[in-house]
Scaffold this motif. Structure first.
Motif, mmCIF file in Angstrom:
data_model
loop_
_atom_site.group_PDB
_atom_site.id
_atom_site.type_symbol
_atom_site.label_atom_id
_atom_site.label_comp_id
_atom_site.label_asym_id
_atom_site.label_seq_id
_atom_site.Cartn_x
_atom_site.Cartn_y
_atom_site.Cartn_z
ATOM 1 N N GLY A 84 48.296 -28.457 43.120
ATOM 2 C CA GLY A 84 47.157 -27.559 43.123
ATOM 3 C C GLY A 84 45.861 -28.181 43.598
ATOM 4 O O GLY A 84 44.877 -27.465 43.831
ATOM 5 N N ILE A 85 45.822 -29.491 43.735
ATOM 6 C CA ILE A 85 44.552 -30.105 44.155
ATOM 7 C C ILE A 85 44.558 -30.529 45.616
ATOM 8 O O ILE A 85 43.505 -30.727 46.202
ATOM 9 C CB ILE A 85 44.137 -31.290 43.256
ATOM 10 C CG1 ILE A 85 45.060 -32.489 43.399
ATOM 11 C CG2 ILE A 85 44.044 -30.848 41.801
ATOM 12 C CD1 ILE A 85 44.460 -33.752 42.791
ATOM 13 N N GLY A 86 45.727 -30.691 46.203
ATOM 14 C CA GLY A 86 45.764 -31.064 47.606
ATOM 15 C C GLY A 86 47.180 -31.378 48.023
ATOM 16 O O GLY A 86 48.015 -31.736 47.199
ATOM 17 N N ASN A 87 47.417 -31.207 49.302
ATOM 18 C CA ASN A 87 48.756 -31.498 49.813
ATOM 19 C C ASN A 87 48.684 -31.723 51.316
ATOM 20 O O ASN A 87 47.637 -31.567 51.943
ATOM 21 C CB ASN A 87 49.727 -30.358 49.451
ATOM 22 C CG ASN A 87 49.259 -29.021 49.976
ATOM 23 O OD1 ASN A 87 49.061 -28.856 51.184
ATOM 24 N ND2 ASN A 87 49.032 -28.070 49.070
ATOM 25 N N ARG A 88 49.828 -32.077 51.876
ATOM 26 C CA ARG A 88 49.906 -32.434 53.295
ATOM 27 C C ARG A 88 49.485 -31.270 54.191
ATOM 28 O O ARG A 88 48.836 -31.461 55.213
ATOM 29 C CB ARG A 88 51.336 -32.860 53.612
ATOM 30 C CG ARG A 88 51.564 -33.305 55.035
ATOM 31 C CD ARG A 88 52.930 -33.950 55.204
ATOM 32 N NE ARG A 88 54.003 -33.197 54.590
ATOM 33 C CZ ARG A 88 54.734 -32.257 55.221
ATOM 34 N NH1 ARG A 88 54.489 -31.980 56.468
ATOM 35 N NH2 ARG A 88 55.691 -31.611 54.593
ATOM 36 N N LEU A 89 49.849 -30.055 53.804
ATOM 37 C CA LEU A 89 49.571 -28.907 54.657
ATOM 38 C C LEU A 89 48.138 -28.410 54.555
ATOM 39 O O LEU A 89 47.545 -27.995 55.553
ATOM 40 C CB LEU A 89 50.536 -27.763 54.323
ATOM 41 C CG LEU A 89 52.015 -28.059 54.560
ATOM 42 C CD1 LEU A 89 52.875 -26.881 54.114
ATOM 43 C CD2 LEU A 89 52.271 -28.388 56.025
ATOM 44 N N GLN A 90 47.576 -28.461 53.344
ATOM 45 C CA GLN A 90 46.240 -27.891 53.147
ATOM 46 C C GLN A 90 45.152 -28.948 53.063
ATOM 47 O O GLN A 90 43.972 -28.610 52.953
ATOM 48 C CB GLN A 90 46.246 -27.030 51.889
ATOM 49 C CG GLN A 90 47.166 -25.823 52.029
ATOM 50 C CD GLN A 90 47.360 -25.083 50.723
ATOM 51 O OE1 GLN A 90 47.204 -25.648 49.649
ATOM 52 N NE2 GLN A 90 47.705 -23.810 50.819
ATOM 53 N N GLY A 91 45.544 -30.199 53.116
ATOM 54 C CA GLY A 91 44.572 -31.280 53.020
ATOM 55 C C GLY A 91 44.576 -31.889 51.629
ATOM 56 O O GLY A 91 44.794 -31.185 50.640
ATOM 57 N N TYR A 92 44.327 -33.177 51.591
ATOM 58 C CA TYR A 92 44.365 -33.894 50.323
ATOM 59 C C TYR A 92 43.007 -33.898 49.631
ATOM 60 O O TYR A 92 41.956 -33.848 50.277
ATOM 61 C CB TYR A 92 44.829 -35.332 50.551
ATOM 62 C CG TYR A 92 46.285 -35.424 50.952
ATOM 63 C CD1 TYR A 92 47.290 -35.112 50.046
ATOM 64 C CD2 TYR A 92 46.648 -35.821 52.238
ATOM 65 C CE1 TYR A 92 48.622 -35.189 50.401
ATOM 66 C CE2 TYR A 92 47.978 -35.901 52.603
ATOM 67 C CZ TYR A 92 48.960 -35.586 51.683
ATOM 68 O OH TYR A 92 50.273 -35.651 52.048
ATOM 69 N N HIS A 93 43.054 -34.000 48.322
ATOM 70 C CA HIS A 93 41.862 -34.153 47.497
ATOM 71 C C HIS A 93 41.290 -35.557 47.752
ATOM 72 O O HIS A 93 42.039 -36.496 48.052
ATOM 73 C CB HIS A 93 42.253 -33.983 46.020
ATOM 74 C CG HIS A 93 41.088 -33.980 45.094
ATOM 75 N ND1 HIS A 93 40.520 -35.155 44.623
ATOM 76 C CD2 HIS A 93 40.387 -32.960 44.551
ATOM 77 C CE1 HIS A 93 39.511 -34.831 43.823
ATOM 78 N NE2 HIS A 93 39.408 -33.515 43.766
ATOM 79 N N PRO A 94 39.974 -35.750 47.623
ATOM 80 C CA PRO A 94 39.389 -37.086 47.835
ATOM 81 C C PRO A 94 40.042 -38.174 46.982
ATOM 82 O O PRO A 94 40.142 -39.336 47.445
ATOM 83 C CB PRO A 94 37.922 -36.879 47.448
ATOM 84 C CG PRO A 94 37.657 -35.439 47.764
ATOM 85 C CD PRO A 94 38.949 -34.723 47.429
ATOM 86 N N ILE A 95 40.495 -37.854 45.787
ATOM 87 C CA ILE A 95 41.165 -38.878 44.966
ATOM 88 C C ILE A 95 42.481 -39.297 45.626
ATOM 89 O O ILE A 95 42.804 -40.495 45.696
ATOM 90 C CB ILE A 95 41.429 -38.359 43.532
ATOM 91 C CG1 ILE A 95 40.112 -38.079 42.817
ATOM 92 C CG2 ILE A 95 42.250 -39.379 42.727
ATOM 93 C CD1 ILE A 95 40.276 -37.361 41.474
ATOM 94 N N GLN A 96 43.223 -38.328 46.134
ATOM 95 C CA GLN A 96 44.481 -38.646 46.811
ATOM 96 C C GLN A 96 44.214 -39.468 48.072
ATOM 97 O O GLN A 96 44.919 -40.448 48.335
ATOM 98 C CB GLN A 96 45.210 -37.348 47.196
ATOM 99 C CG GLN A 96 45.706 -36.559 46.003
ATOM 100 C CD GLN A 96 46.174 -35.164 46.386
ATOM 101 O OE1 GLN A 96 45.464 -34.429 47.070
ATOM 102 N NE2 GLN A 96 47.375 -34.807 45.940
ATOM 103 N N LYS A 97 43.190 -39.090 48.826
ATOM 104 C CA LYS A 97 42.860 -39.811 50.051
ATOM 105 C C LYS A 97 42.460 -41.249 49.746
ATOM 106 O O LYS A 97 42.875 -42.186 50.421
ATOM 107 C CB LYS A 97 41.698 -39.116 50.773
ATOM 108 C CG LYS A 97 42.053 -37.816 51.435
ATOM 109 C CD LYS A 97 40.807 -37.252 52.124
ATOM 110 C CE LYS A 97 41.040 -35.884 52.671
ATOM 111 N NZ LYS A 97 39.799 -35.289 53.206
ATOM 112 N N THR A 98 41.645 -41.410 48.709
ATOM 113 C CA THR A 98 41.159 -42.744 48.362
ATOM 114 C C THR A 98 42.306 -43.624 47.893
ATOM 115 O O THR A 98 42.396 -44.803 48.287
ATOM 116 C CB THR A 98 40.071 -42.645 47.267
ATOM 117 O OG1 THR A 98 39.018 -41.822 47.758
ATOM 118 C CG2 THR A 98 39.538 -44.020 46.896
ATOM 119 N N LEU A 99 43.185 -43.078 47.060
ATOM 120 C CA LEU A 99 44.329 -43.849 46.585
ATOM 121 C C LEU A 99 45.182 -44.322 47.764
ATOM 122 O O LEU A 99 45.593 -45.484 47.821
ATOM 123 C CB LEU A 99 45.169 -42.999 45.628
ATOM 124 C CG LEU A 99 46.137 -43.750 44.733
ATOM 125 C CD1 LEU A 99 45.394 -44.560 43.683
ATOM 126 C CD2 LEU A 99 47.096 -42.788 44.056
ATOM 127 N N GLY A 100 45.417 -43.441 48.717
ATOM 128 C CA GLY A 100 46.208 -43.810 49.881
ATOM 129 C C GLY A 100 45.503 -44.811 50.772
ATOM 130 O O GLY A 100 46.083 -45.811 51.204
#
Ligand code: FES
Length: 120
Positions: A84-100
């Motif tokens: 619900g916060i982000g995914n590959r198709l709709q874009g990642y949440h800043p927390i997901q992006k930062t972790l990656g």
């Protein structure tokens, strides 16, 4: 009360009185909703792999170990999972992006739980 109603990622759900209080929110998410981004390991509140965000009536949003919560206790909750916060198709949440970006995971299995623990 005839049913327990709640939302998951903005979508309405309800379970009736036939639902066992032994059914955890974790199992409900993974099996009934097929939201398998929420992981599990210990099933006793120790690892955090199963963390989701939940806003309960009259309270701010917080992190919840879904393995410890009966789905029958989620009345009026607004639950957010990693999907619900982000995914590959709709874009990642800043927390997901930062972790990656900063290589902030090991095998990655429990990373969704880390992200949801940081999310608010
Ligand atoms: Fe380990 Fe829930 S599965 S805390």
């Amino acid at each position: 009360m005839d049913s327990v109603s709640f939302k998951i990622n903005g979508k309405s759900h309800s379970v009736g009185c036939e639902t066992s209080s032994d059914l955890s929110l974790l199992e409900y998410l993974r099996v009934r909703c097929e939201l398998r981004g929420t992981k599990y390991m210990c099933r006793e509140g120790g690892c955090g792999a199963c963390v989701v965000a939940a806003a309960t009536p009259g309270a701010k949003i917080g992190a919840v170990n879904s393995c410890l919560v009966s789905v029958t206790s989620c009345h009026d909750w607004e639950i957010t999972t990693i999907e619900g916060i982000g995914n590959r198709l709709q874009g990642y949440h800043p927390i997901q992006k930062t972790l990656g970006k900063l290589h902030g995971s090991q095998c990655g299995y429990c990373s969704p739980g880390w992200v949801m623990a940081m999310y608010r």
